[in-house]
Design an enzyme around this catalytic site. Structure first.
Site, PDB file in Angstrom:
ATOM      1  N   HIS A  18      46.370 138.176  85.880  1.00 53.54           N
ATOM      2  CA  HIS A  18      47.591 137.018  85.952  1.00 53.54           C
ATOM      3  C   HIS A  18      47.860 136.824  84.400  1.00 53.54           C
ATOM      4  CE1 HIS A  18      49.586 133.314  86.088  1.00 53.54           C
ATOM      5  NE2 HIS A  18      48.491 132.554  85.601  1.00 53.54           N
ATOM      6  N   PHE A  19      46.750 136.391  83.596  1.00 56.69           N
ATOM      7  CA  PHE A  19      47.206 135.860  82.335  1.00 56.69           C
ATOM      8  C   PHE A  19      47.537 136.901  81.283  1.00 56.69           C
ATOM      9  CE2 PHE A  19      42.201 135.388  82.234  1.00 56.69           C
ATOM     10  CZ  PHE A  19      42.101 136.070  81.276  1.00 56.69           C
ATOM     11  N   HIS A  20      47.157 138.078  81.746  1.00 54.62           N
ATOM     12  CA  HIS A  20      47.964 139.299  80.830  1.00 54.62           C
ATOM     13  C   HIS A  20      49.456 139.536  80.692  1.00 54.62           C
ATOM     14  CE1 HIS A  20      43.456 140.232  79.763  1.00 54.62           C
ATOM     15  NE2 HIS A  20      44.190 140.784  78.738  1.00 54.62           N
TER      16      HIS A  20
ATOM     17  N   ARG B 102      35.807 138.454  88.107  1.00 56.57           N
ATOM     18  CA  ARG B 102      36.114 138.379  86.755  1.00 56.57           C
ATOM     19  C   ARG B 102      34.914 138.460  85.678  1.00 56.57           C
ATOM     20  NH1 ARG B 102      38.667 132.618  84.819  1.00 56.57           N
ATOM     21  NH2 ARG B 102      38.947 133.815  82.908  1.00 56.57           N
ATOM     22  N   ARG B 103      35.189 138.936  84.519  1.00 58.05           N
ATOM     23  CA  ARG B 103      34.297 138.788  83.400  1.00 58.05           C
ATOM     24  C   ARG B 103      33.006 139.437  83.586  1.00 58.05           C
ATOM     25  NH1 ARG B 103      34.928 132.506  81.752  1.00 58.05           N
ATOM     26  NH2 ARG B 103      36.431 132.766  80.466  1.00 58.05           N
TER      27      ARG B 103
ATOM     28  N   TYR C 160      50.461 125.855  77.861  1.00 59.89           N
ATOM     29  CA  TYR C 160      51.974 125.692  77.652  1.00 59.89           C
ATOM     30  C   TYR C 160      52.193 125.522  76.248  1.00 59.89           C
ATOM     31  CZ  TYR C 160      52.287 124.654  82.531  1.00 59.89           C
ATOM     32  OH  TYR C 160      52.333 124.821  83.733  1.00 59.89           O
TER      33      TYR C 160
ATOM     34  N   HIS D  83      44.522 123.845  80.735  1.00 56.24           N
ATOM     35  CA  HIS D  83      45.761 124.199  81.404  1.00 56.24           C
ATOM     36  C   HIS D  83      46.901 124.108  80.430  1.00 56.24           C
ATOM     37  CE1 HIS D  83      48.224 126.232  83.941  1.00 56.24           C
ATOM     38  NE2 HIS D  83      49.191 125.238  83.815  1.00 56.24           N
TER      39      HIS D  83
END
Lengths: 576, 198
Positions: free
Chosen positions: A392-394, A455-456, A245, A241
């Site tokens: 989300h992470f795109h 996903r994946r 950041y 995680h």
């Protein structure tokens, strides 16, 4: 920096400043880091549309021509994830966050050490690339055991991460030398942000380093009879995680310190900026269990504590949203902007670098909101491991980080090389296409995830299409497939500009394109004695790092201890 | 310069105004965070979704200790007979915590049993483990979603309100056959005569 700013330090006798030869070498090194990063991104991004088409219901991985290069959807996905999320980010950030504090402090780094670090990182990358390309490490970028990749992959990855820690060490070393030479002075804000991010990364990386060095490498070499998949996952997410950041904060550096000047305004408040980074340093790491709500054999009370700390890390991101918006509004109003939101039109939208970063922020509003959903224990089971997550992470790492770095390249390359940005209009078009593509991808994937699509997974080749047909996915699948094409166009436009710029002739003095360091509306001042209590209390970064370490041990110790006491030796498997 | 400019430039944000806004925003952010935490906590406590067992909550027959099991020796555990635990007459058997037990094994790109059947209206504790690598266990149309790890047992208790047919999908990458790892998950109408809970 060509402009005299308060943050600039005069070299002292004890600490030699940057001379022309060192600066030239440093610029070359930064260019190497950045270009290596963008080559990795180019390969990763070219594989992207294949994944998007899969989630559009179009299986391209069975075409014989592609099969020669890539054995399976999962190998393609592994390359896409590793190159974009791990290689691109780490190389760019290592160059960026070495260059900025060195220029900000005007100190002379040991360039032999800096080049050694770059070469080590590249050697690690090339080592890990071999098994990835030969389909011997098709374990995705999370490489959860007991799926077992080639030891060469784990060793290469470990060397690459170790090299990033060497950069961290060099920057912290230079900062401490500057502190000794300038007692009582406030650390300039760009350096403050860089050092805080590096120190956070050092605490964060401990989990991954232990997982790979103590567990995975000996196991993949056949020296141990198995690994505990739960402990491995826990150590992975200790790093997994906060690594986001580590990708995000270098973009925040640009949003805080450079974007305001690019937009024609001023940075909002230095004190608030320091508070945000101090909070990221302390609270970024002890949050990893929010990726493991679905894991068995972890006390729910600890999951709840990690959730609370995760929500706390939203606070510095909310502060960043305030500061960025305030500085943009300040810029637009200075140029005659009016109205509650009408001022937005007065931002310099013709500037591709500024536009890239503002669009990155806009998409990150949605990405950040989705992140809060993911981190909420009650929502998590609805979205965990569904297509929602890549959606989300795109719009977090795929825009807030990547689109910001793309925008930074538009001034950084001229600044490092003296070459002029080729076709600013194409550059501007590329960032709008990228933004549009990512927003469409996110829409399609969030939607599919809520319907229950995992996903994946090579869903386009699933033998059980009836299960997905019953979910009525026509529209979201079409949106996802279209997003792959839009992003492909964006990538072609962007790389056309980048390569034409890099391959052009040097025409200007590189320093005629300055680092766009902004003035602050509320500056921190030069001396600690005259600074506000907030600035004084956030200055001791080493003490804050110690606090972060203590907090991490407090919230991970009781989680990891029972896993060690009940350690399971699970043998490895290669199932691809 | 004693003459005032004809049109004054727009007043720019000053240090003091900025500080006021900052403090207000920091307060808003803190309150939002606190509300969010309280809201989610209320949801957790009121049981809007099945919490995973932390490894001590369920008594099992056979060698399942603290939620751990030897994946090579599942034959000695209730996982040897995947599906709902029934008595000699084929009737679902309540455990000492008043729930039914269902054992599910993930491995080799399939789930066992091939079709899982559970009754509606009674709390059922699902116990899921893996034989080879990590898998996922997601039941469509529900918020059942767990990581399935070899050597570990994921246990969660749910009460299905309505009969119907759903699918269990593997949502953790497990190898080349990952996308075919889907099975039927059937909730039968409450059995006539079965003891109703709640």
């Amino acid at each position: 920096m060509t402009t005299a700013l308060p943050s600039q330090s005069a070299p002292s006798a004890a600490l030699p400043g940057l001379d022309a030869a060192t600066l030239s070498s440093l610029k070359k090194l930064t260019q190497y880091y950045a270009v290596t990063a963008f080559i990795a991104l180019m390969i990763g991004v070219l594989l992207g549309p294949l994944q998007a088409l899969n989630y559009g219901g179009i299986n391209v991985y069975d075409y014989p021509l592609l099969k020669v290069l890539i054995k399976s959807y999962y190998q393609g996905l592994t390359l896409h994830g590793v190159l974009n999320a791990l290689v691109f980010t780490q190389f760019f950030i290592s160059g960026w966050m070495l260059y900025l504090p060195v220029r900000d402090l005007n100190v002379r780094p040991n360039m032999r050490f800096a080049w050694f670090t770059y070469l080590t990182m590249t050697a690690g990358l090339l080592t890990a690339a071999v098994p990835l390309l030969t389909n011997d490490a098709t374990v995705l970028y999370t490489f959860y055991p007991p799926l077992e990749g080639s030891p060469v992959f784990y060793i290469g990855a470990a060397v690459m991460v170790a090299a990033s820690l060497l950069v961290a060490g060099q920057v912290v070393w230079l900062w401490l030398a500057w502190k000794r030479a300038h007692p009582g002075r406030v650390t300039p804000v760009v350096t403050y942000m860089s050092v805080a991010t590096w120190l956070m990364w050092v605490v964060a990386a401990l989990g991954l380093v232990v997982e790979v060095v103590v567990m995975l490498i000996p196991w993949s070499l056949g020296l141990t009879r198995g690994v505990d998949p739960l402990l491995a996952r826990t150590l992975f997410w200790w790093t997994g995680h906060p690594i986001v950041y580590f990708w995000l904060l270098p973009a925040y550096i640009s949003w805080y310190a450079f974007l305001p000047r690019q937009a024609g305004g001023r940075m909002a408040s230095e004190g608030l900026t320091r508070l945000a980074f101090a909070m990221f340093l302390v609270f970024s790491v002890p949050v990893g269990l929010h990726h493991q709500y679905a894991d068995p054999n972890v006390q729910n009370s600890w999951k709840i504590i990690h959730m609370f700390l995760t929500f706390l890390v939203a606070v510095p991101s909310l502060l960043t949203a305030f500061s960025a918006a305030a500085s943009l509004e300040d810029a637009a109003r200075a140029q005659g902007g009016r109205g509650l939101i009408g001022w937005v039109r007065r931002l310099p939208w013709g500037n591709a670098s500024m536009t890239a970063q503002v669009l990155a922020m806009v998409s990150f509003i949605f990405g950040g909101a989705g992140g809060i959903v993911n981190a909420s224990m009650a929502f998590s089971p609805v979205v965990h491991n569904t297509a929602w997550i890549p959606g989300h992470f795109h719009i977090t790492v795929g825009t807030a980080t990547t689109l910001t770095f793309m925008g930074v390249m538009f001034w950084l390359v001229p600044h490092l090389t003296g070459k002029r940005l080729a076709s600013p209009r194409t550059a501007l078009a590329s960032v709008w296409w990228w933004f549009t593509g990512m927003m469409l991808f996110a829409l399609g994937m969030h939607w599919q995830g809520l319907a229950g699509v995992p996903r994946r997974a090579q869903v386009s080749a699933s033998a059980q299409q009836a299960v997905y047909d019953a979910m009525h996915l026509g529209l979201p699948k079409a949106i996802t497939a279209a997003s792959g094409i839009v992003l492909f166009v964006a990538a072609i436009l962007f790389y056309a500009v980048l390569w034409r710029t890099l391959l052009s002739r040097r025409v200007d003095d590189p320093e005629s394109t300055p680092i766009p360091t902004s003035e602050a509306i509320s500056a921190a001042g030069e001396t600690l004695a005259g600074a506000s209590p907030l600035v004084r209390r956030t200055e001791p970064l080493l003490a804050l790092t110690f606090a972060a370490l203590v907090l991490v041990i407090l919230v991970y110790g009781p989680v990891i201890a029972p896993m060690l006491a009940n350690y399971q030796f699970i043998p490895g498997q290669r199932l691809w | 310069m004693s003459r005032a400019p004809e049109s004054a430039p727009p007043a720019r944000l000053d240090h003091h105004a900025l500080e006021r806004y900052e403090t207000a925003w920091l307060g808003v952010a803190a309150v939002m965070t606190a509300l969010l935490f309280v809201g989610v906590l209320a949801s957790v406590v009121s049981g809007t979704y099945p919490l995973l067992d932390a490894g001590s909550g369920h008594a099992h027959d056979g060698p399942i200790v603290r939620g751990r099991v030897d994946p090579k020796n599942l034959a000695a555990t209730p996982f040897a007979k995947p599906g709902l635990v029934v008595d000699a007459a084929g009737q679902p058997l309540l455990n000492d915590q008043g729930t039914l037990d269902a054992y599910i094994v993930a491995g080799n790109f399939t789930f066992q049993p091939a079709v899982l059947r559970v009754p509606a209206g009674v709390p059922v504790t699902l116990h899921v483990t893996a034989t080879d690598v990590a898998h996922g266990f997601e039941v469509t149309g529900t918020n059942i979603n767990a990581e399935i790890l070899p050597g570990h047992v994921a246990s969660l208790t749910v009460t299905f309100r309505h009969p119907g047919e759903q699918h269990a999908i593997c949502n953790e990458y497990c190898g080349v056959g990952h996308h075919n790892m889907i099975t039927r998950f059937v909730v039968d109408p409450p059995a006539t005569g079965a003891k109703e809970t709640q």
